[in-house]
Design a protein around this motif. Sequence first.
Motif, PDB file in Angstrom:
ATOM      1  N   VAL A 152       0.846  -1.252   0.010  1.00  0.00           N
ATOM      2  CA  VAL A 152       0.122   0.008   0.017  1.00  0.00           C
ATOM      3  C   VAL A 152       0.857   1.285  -0.079  1.00  0.00           C
ATOM      4  CG1 VAL A 152      -1.960   1.059   1.181  1.00  0.00           C
ATOM      5  CG2 VAL A 152      -1.613  -1.196   1.178  1.00  0.00           C
ATOM      6  N   ILE A 153       1.425   1.734  -1.018  1.00  0.00           N
ATOM      7  CA  ILE A 153       1.834   2.849  -1.297  1.00  0.00           C
ATOM      8  C   ILE A 153       1.641   3.799  -2.349  1.00  0.00           C
ATOM      9  CG2 ILE A 153       3.984   2.019  -0.298  1.00  0.00           C
ATOM     10  CD1 ILE A 153       5.223   0.970  -3.124  1.00  0.00           C
ATOM     11  N   ALA A 208       4.619  -3.572  -6.890  1.00  0.00           N
ATOM     12  CA  ALA A 208       3.522  -2.470  -7.448  1.00  0.00           C
ATOM     13  C   ALA A 208       4.301  -1.701  -8.591  1.00  0.00           C
ATOM     14  CB  ALA A 208       3.443  -1.694  -5.993  1.00  0.00           C
ATOM     15  N   THR A 209       3.327  -1.028  -9.490  1.00  0.00           N
ATOM     16  CA  THR A 209       3.723  -0.137 -10.244  1.00  0.00           C
ATOM     17  C   THR A 209       3.262   1.062 -10.061  1.00  0.00           C
ATOM     18  OG1 THR A 209       1.825  -0.805 -11.569  1.00  0.00           O
ATOM     19  CG2 THR A 209       3.578  -1.953 -12.275  1.00  0.00           C
ATOM     20  N   ASN A 269       8.784  12.993  -2.611  1.00  0.00           N
ATOM     21  CA  ASN A 269       9.707  12.820  -3.393  1.00  0.00           C
ATOM     22  C   ASN A 269       9.949  11.352  -4.134  1.00  0.00           C
ATOM     23  OD1 ASN A 269      10.720  15.297  -3.360  1.00  0.00           O
ATOM     24  ND2 ASN A 269      12.408  14.960  -1.948  1.00  0.00           N
ATOM     25  N   TRP A 270       9.657  10.256  -3.099  1.00  0.00           N
ATOM     26  CA  TRP A 270       9.745   8.764  -3.527  1.00  0.00           C
ATOM     27  C   TRP A 270       8.963   8.397  -4.545  1.00  0.00           C
ATOM     28  CZ3 TRP A 270      13.904  10.139  -1.596  1.00  0.00           C
ATOM     29  CH2 TRP A 270      14.061  10.500  -0.201  1.00  0.00           C
ATOM     30  N   ASP A 271       7.566   8.781  -4.529  1.00  0.00           N
ATOM     31  CA  ASP A 271       6.600   8.487  -5.423  1.00  0.00           C
ATOM     32  C   ASP A 271       6.720   9.434  -6.801  1.00  0.00           C
ATOM     33  OD1 ASP A 271       5.303   6.612  -3.827  1.00  0.00           O
ATOM     34  OD2 ASP A 271       3.333   7.670  -3.602  1.00  0.00           O
ATOM     35  N   HIS A 320      13.446   1.277  -5.144  1.00  0.00           N
ATOM     36  CA  HIS A 320      13.856   0.755  -6.537  1.00  0.00           C
ATOM     37  C   HIS A 320      13.251  -0.763  -6.463  1.00  0.00           C
ATOM     38  CE1 HIS A 320      16.396  -0.620  -9.584  1.00  0.00           C
ATOM     39  NE2 HIS A 320      16.704  -1.713  -9.051  1.00  0.00           N
ATOM     40  N   ASP A 321      13.487  -1.436  -5.301  1.00  0.00           N
ATOM     41  CA  ASP A 321      12.990  -2.854  -5.301  1.00  0.00           C
ATOM     42  C   ASP A 321      11.513  -3.127  -5.418  1.00  0.00           C
ATOM     43  OD1 ASP A 321      15.739  -3.822  -4.692  1.00  0.00           O
ATOM     44  OD2 ASP A 321      15.370  -2.868  -2.739  1.00  0.00           O
ATOM     45  N   ARG A 322      10.811  -2.281  -4.803  1.00  0.00           N
ATOM     46  CA  ARG A 322       9.167  -2.401  -4.559  1.00  0.00           C
ATOM     47  C   ARG A 322       8.517  -1.737  -5.808  1.00  0.00           C
ATOM     48  NH1 ARG A 322       9.920  -0.397   0.383  1.00  0.00           N
ATOM     49  NH2 ARG A 322       8.630   1.282   0.052  1.00  0.00           N
ATOM     50  N   ILE A 323       8.860  -0.599  -6.387  1.00  0.00           N
ATOM     51  CA  ILE A 323       8.119  -0.126  -7.430  1.00  0.00           C
ATOM     52  C   ILE A 323       8.980  -0.473  -8.797  1.00  0.00           C
ATOM     53  CG2 ILE A 323       7.566   2.283  -8.533  1.00  0.00           C
ATOM     54  CD1 ILE A 323       7.855   3.071  -5.422  1.00  0.00           C
TER      55      ILE A 323
END
Length: 488
Positions: free
Chosen positions: A11-12, A50-51, A197-199, A246-249
């Motif tokens: 859930v991001i 997730a994308t 920033n990350w999203d 980097h790993d999750r998206i």
Amino acid sequence: MRTSKKSVCVVIGLACLTVGVPVTSVMGANSTVTGAPAPTPVPTPVVAAATAALPTAVTAPPAGNGQAFYHNPIIDYSGKLQLPDNYTEKEFLVSGTANVYEHGPDGEVRVKQADVPYTTRVLVRMPKDPRDFTGKVHMEAGPSGLDGLSRSADKVFADGDAWVTVLTHALSSSTQRMKTADPVRYDALSLPEFGQNWDILSQVGTLLKTRTADNPLNGYRVKAVYANGWAFAASVWLTYTGEGFHDRIRMPNGRPVFDGYLIGNPGDYQPINSAAPAVAKDDPRQKVRDLDVPVIVLLTGPQEELRRRPDGPNYRVYEVAGASTASPRAARAYGQTPEAFLTTGPFACDYDVSRFPFNQTFQSSLTRLENWSEKRETPPASAQFERNTDGTAKLDAYGIPLGGVRTTYSDLPTARYFANSTDQRYSICTSAGAQEPFSQERMKSLYGSKTSYVKQIARETNRLQRQGWLLPGDARELRQEAKAVADF
């Protein structure tokens, strides 16, 4: 190999995917599928689940002053970017929603505030004709400056790459600075929270690889997107990878959003949001984690002990002997002249400002990163300075660190170099480094004659070019520079 077929969702603020996870090869023994792992001595990869959601709007900004704002406070003293005739610049306002993140009780990354609206600026330099485009995009994270492009424009333009700068929240007045410079053009800018920033970076990176009319490179065939940054911008990427984004998206096909990272002189590891506590110096996230894409860390000083780690299959660190933190010498596309670095020029420091060509190593490192990612050409092992017991670099008689990446400026010097100066009149005098030219007598004692010096430079530049430390155009520049040295 055991494979999990259940639906995995993080859930991001991103779209969930149902994926088959090869547990034994993709996940470490202590991995979970929900968020980043709690800090451990050896960071463990996290399953991609997730994308990134694409931005909701991409528009041209209002005319305002009629030109895009960008300002590198060091490079702009002595040079301005000159786009080649076959390149164009386009500016976009990109809007969407991004989550703000925090760490849970066990250290996992979780959503603190979901779907916070943002509008950022994306500035693109690309070939006018899509047929001239290599398919390679270099994406820079940062405030309003263009630190990376100033160090690599010659390589980017000669090859036919695209350069994309994404405005990020900088825990400072990065958006307000642009609004002040042009209140009409940038009135819509809104980056209310550092933790977005990350999203934002993930969304823009995904957009650049997606065939859609909103893609700033629509009509161009994008093959790879490389993340890079300098100083603050580099610390943003260090945090992005360290927190597991980097790993999750991932792209919808499971491939990474970013195909490699060039992290240059990163500052402090950034907090995950503006209210989060500072990350401890001994936190394992301070070290670049192992990724499934190449990472090159490029430094002008000794890497801090807290960040030192062995080489890995996708990790190298290069410390450049003789370069300064600010490194004001820019790529040739910025039209700088040698006179700009003298004390009579715009810098007005006690010593001449260093002309050390760090930009050349930055450019060759970008090329190494591309070849490592696309051609599986493994670069040389990490090259670091020799160190004293207190961790500082050992220096030679010219004030240049021993070891590390060597250049003609370090091994065939014409001046004594200072990575930092004690001159306090202007901050640039301290951070840009300084040089004290050798006398004619010293030059003669070192090289015998100008003819001998020019020959030695030619041999060394040829060697460095063969080894990949110099690109052909930069090697030619150094040879021409040697010929321009006054006779002795």
